[in-house]
Motif scaffolding. Structure first.
Motif, PDB file in Angstrom:
ATOM      1  N   GLU A 149       0.870  -1.247   0.072  1.00 24.70           N
ATOM      2  CA  GLU A 149       0.196  -0.026   0.145  1.00 24.70           C
ATOM      3  C   GLU A 149       1.023   1.151   0.012  1.00 24.70           C
ATOM      4  O   GLU A 149       2.059   1.159   0.984  1.00 24.70           O
ATOM      5  N   VAL A 150       0.603   2.123  -0.836  1.00 25.72           N
ATOM      6  CA  VAL A 150       1.338   3.160  -0.982  1.00 25.72           C
ATOM      7  C   VAL A 150       0.622   4.683  -0.168  1.00 25.72           C
ATOM      8  O   VAL A 150      -0.651   4.853  -0.379  1.00 25.72           O
ATOM      9  N   ILE A 151       1.424   4.943   1.051  1.00 23.09           N
ATOM     10  CA  ILE A 151       0.664   5.991   1.852  1.00 23.09           C
ATOM     11  C   ILE A 151       1.587   7.236   1.943  1.00 23.09           C
ATOM     12  O   ILE A 151       2.599   7.026   2.442  1.00 23.09           O
ATOM     13  N   PRO A 152       1.453   8.285   1.292  1.00 24.36           N
ATOM     14  CA  PRO A 152       2.480   9.368   1.171  1.00 24.36           C
ATOM     15  C   PRO A 152       2.425  10.015   2.674  1.00 24.36           C
ATOM     16  O   PRO A 152       1.747   9.902   3.398  1.00 24.36           O
ATOM     17  N   ASN A 153       3.938  10.312   2.767  1.00 26.25           N
ATOM     18  CA  ASN A 153       4.172  11.017   4.233  1.00 26.25           C
ATOM     19  C   ASN A 153       3.157  12.307   4.284  1.00 26.25           C
ATOM     20  O   ASN A 153       2.883  13.045   3.482  1.00 26.25           O
ATOM     21  N   GLY A 154       2.626  12.267   5.408  1.00 25.84           N
ATOM     22  CA  GLY A 154       1.857  13.666   5.909  1.00 25.84           C
ATOM     23  C   GLY A 154       2.534  14.712   6.214  1.00 25.84           C
ATOM     24  O   GLY A 154       3.666  14.876   6.405  1.00 25.84           O
ATOM     25  N   VAL A 155       1.813  15.841   5.979  1.00 18.58           N
ATOM     26  CA  VAL A 155       2.372  17.256   6.065  1.00 18.58           C
ATOM     27  C   VAL A 155       0.836  18.027   7.110  1.00 18.58           C
ATOM     28  O   VAL A 155       0.052  18.152   6.523  1.00 18.58           O
ATOM     29  N   ASN A 156       1.423  18.831   7.983  1.00 20.52           N
ATOM     30  CA  ASN A 156       0.404  19.278   8.607  1.00 20.52           C
ATOM     31  C   ASN A 156       0.479  20.883   7.940  1.00 20.52           C
ATOM     32  O   ASN A 156       1.044  21.579   8.055  1.00 20.52           O
ATOM     33  N   LEU A 157      -0.869  20.987   7.214  1.00 18.50           N
ATOM     34  CA  LEU A 157      -1.023  22.056   6.204  1.00 18.50           C
ATOM     35  C   LEU A 157      -1.235  23.368   7.146  1.00 18.50           C
ATOM     36  O   LEU A 157      -1.141  24.408   6.834  1.00 18.50           O
ATOM     37  N   GLU A 158      -1.741  23.186   8.398  1.00 22.85           N
ATOM     38  CA  GLU A 158      -1.816  24.307   9.168  1.00 22.85           C
ATOM     39  C   GLU A 158      -0.522  25.128   9.586  1.00 22.85           C
ATOM     40  O   GLU A 158      -0.260  26.278   9.792  1.00 22.85           O
ATOM     41  N   ARG A 159       0.417  24.247   9.856  1.00 19.66           N
ATOM     42  CA  ARG A 159       1.799  24.594  10.247  1.00 19.66           C
ATOM     43  C   ARG A 159       2.478  24.952   9.037  1.00 19.66           C
ATOM     44  O   ARG A 159       3.360  25.843   8.954  1.00 19.66           O
ATOM     45  N   PHE A 160       2.631  24.188   7.981  1.00 23.04           N
ATOM     46  CA  PHE A 160       3.470  24.354   6.715  1.00 23.04           C
ATOM     47  C   PHE A 160       2.737  24.783   5.588  1.00 23.04           C
ATOM     48  O   PHE A 160       1.787  23.952   5.109  1.00 23.04           O
ATOM     49  N   HIS A 161       2.644  26.048   5.000  1.00 29.01           N
ATOM     50  CA  HIS A 161       1.925  26.536   3.939  1.00 29.01           C
ATOM     51  C   HIS A 161       2.592  27.757   3.477  1.00 29.01           C
ATOM     52  O   HIS A 161       3.467  28.512   3.958  1.00 29.01           O
ATOM     53  N   PRO A 162       2.389  28.093   2.092  1.00 28.01           N
ATOM     54  CA  PRO A 162       3.209  29.306   1.576  1.00 28.01           C
ATOM     55  C   PRO A 162       2.681  30.555   1.968  1.00 28.01           C
ATOM     56  O   PRO A 162       1.537  30.701   2.672  1.00 28.01           O
TER      57      PRO A 162
END
Length: 257
Positions: A149-162
Motif C-alpha cells: 500500500e502506498v501512503i504518502p508522508n503526511g504534512v500538517n498544512l496548518e503549520r506548513f503552507h506558503p
C-alpha cells in the motif's frame, strides 16, 4: 497496538554484565502516554541482536495472557524469519513500514543475494506500507509479491503552507537574514551524508559566483541537533563547514536548523 522497541545498552558482549539476560524484558515504560516494552539486547553482533529481539517479540506477542492485534515492523532481516513464522502461524497480522530503499550492488551475484536477503522477511508480512510508487515498484522488481500500500508522508498544512502576503514574506526574509531581492534555493531535510548535502554544496560552489545574491537555504537538523552522530558520520559536519569556508560560501549558505 502495543509497542515493543529494542534497546542496545548491554554491558558486556554477552548482555549479562548488569544482571540482565539477553532477550529479557525490561520494566514497562510509558512514553508520551504510550506503553513501551523494551527488551535487553547484546551490544554487538547484528545476527545475535536480531535473533534475540525477534524471539522476545514473538514470545511477548503470543503470550498466555495476551495476543497482539497487529505488529508493525520498521525493520526486519532474515535472522528474524523463524520468529516471524511463529507470529504468522499464531495468526498475528504483521505490517512492514518500508522507509528506506537501499540501492542494489552493481555486482550481479551480490545483487541477487541482496534481493533474497531483503525479500525473505518481507514475504512473510501481511502488508507492506511505502511512501511512494517508486518504492513500491522497486520492491516488485525485487520479487516481493506481498500486498503493498502506498501512503504518502503526511504534512500538517496548518503549520506548513506558503506565505500569502508580501509583508509576511519580507518578515521571514528578515528573520533568516536574507536580502529582499535574494534568489533563494531551498533544501529541506536532515543535514546528513545520506541526503547528499556534500554534492549539493559542491554544485552550489560552481553556481554561486554567477549569482552574488543567490542564497542556499538548508532547512533541517544538523548532527548536533540529532544527538551523538554515528562513527561513520562523525566527521561529516566538520567537513561541510570546512568546505563552505574554503569555497568562500559563508555568506551564501544559510542553515536554519
Amino acid at each position: 497496538a502495543e509497542s515493543m522497541q529494542g534497546e542496545g545498552e548491554a554491558a558486556g558482549s554477552n548482555g549479562q554484565g548488569n544482571g540482565l539476560k539477553t532477550g529479557e524484558l525490561l520494566p514497562l515504560e510509558h512514553v508520551g502516554g504510550i506503553p513501551v516494552q523494551r527488551v535487553h539486547l547484546p551490544s554487538r553482533g547484528e545476527m545475535r541482536r536480531e535473533w534475540a529481539y525477534a524471539r522476545a517479540l514473538a514470545e511477548w506477542s503470543v503470550g498466555r495472557d495476551r495476543r497482539s492485534h497487529v505488529v508493525q515492523f520498521l525493520g526486519a532481516s532474515p535472522f528474524s524469519v523463524p520468529w516471524l513464522w511463529r507470529l504468522r502461524s499464531a495468526g498475528v497480522p504483521m505490517v512492514f513500514t518500508n522507509t528506506l530503499q537501499s540501492e542494489p550492488s552493481h555486482r550481479r551475484w551480490k545483487a541477487q543475494l541482496q534481493r533474497l536477503y531483503w525479500r525473505l522477511p518481507i514475504q512473510l508480512m501481511d502488508c507492506v506500507v511505502v511512501s511512494s510508487g517508486v518504492m513500491r515498484d522497486a520492491l516488485r522488481s525485487q520479487g516481493v509479491t506481498t500486498r503493498i500500500e502506498v501512503i504518502p508522508n503526511g504534512v500538517n498544512l496548518e503549520r506548513f503552507h506558503p506565505i500569502d502576503s508580501l509583508e509576511g514574506r519580507a518578515a521571514l526574509r528578515r528573520k533568516l537574514g536574507l536580502e529582499p531581492d535574494a534568489t533563494v534555493v531551498l533544501f529541506v531535510g536532515a543535514i546528513i551524508a545520506r541526503k547528499g548535502i556534500d554534492t549539493l554544496l559542491e554544485a552550489w560552489s560552481r553556481v554561486a559566483p554567477r549569482y552574488p545574491l543567490g542564497r542556499l537555504v538548508l532547512v533541517g537538523p544538523r548532527h548536533s541537533e540529532l544527538g551523538p552522530p554515528a562513527e561513520s558520520q562523525a566527521s561529516f559536519q566538520p567537513a561541510l563547514d570546512a568546505f563552505i569556508e574554503r569555497s568562500g560560501l559563508s555568506e551564501q549558505v544559510v542553515f536554519t536548523g
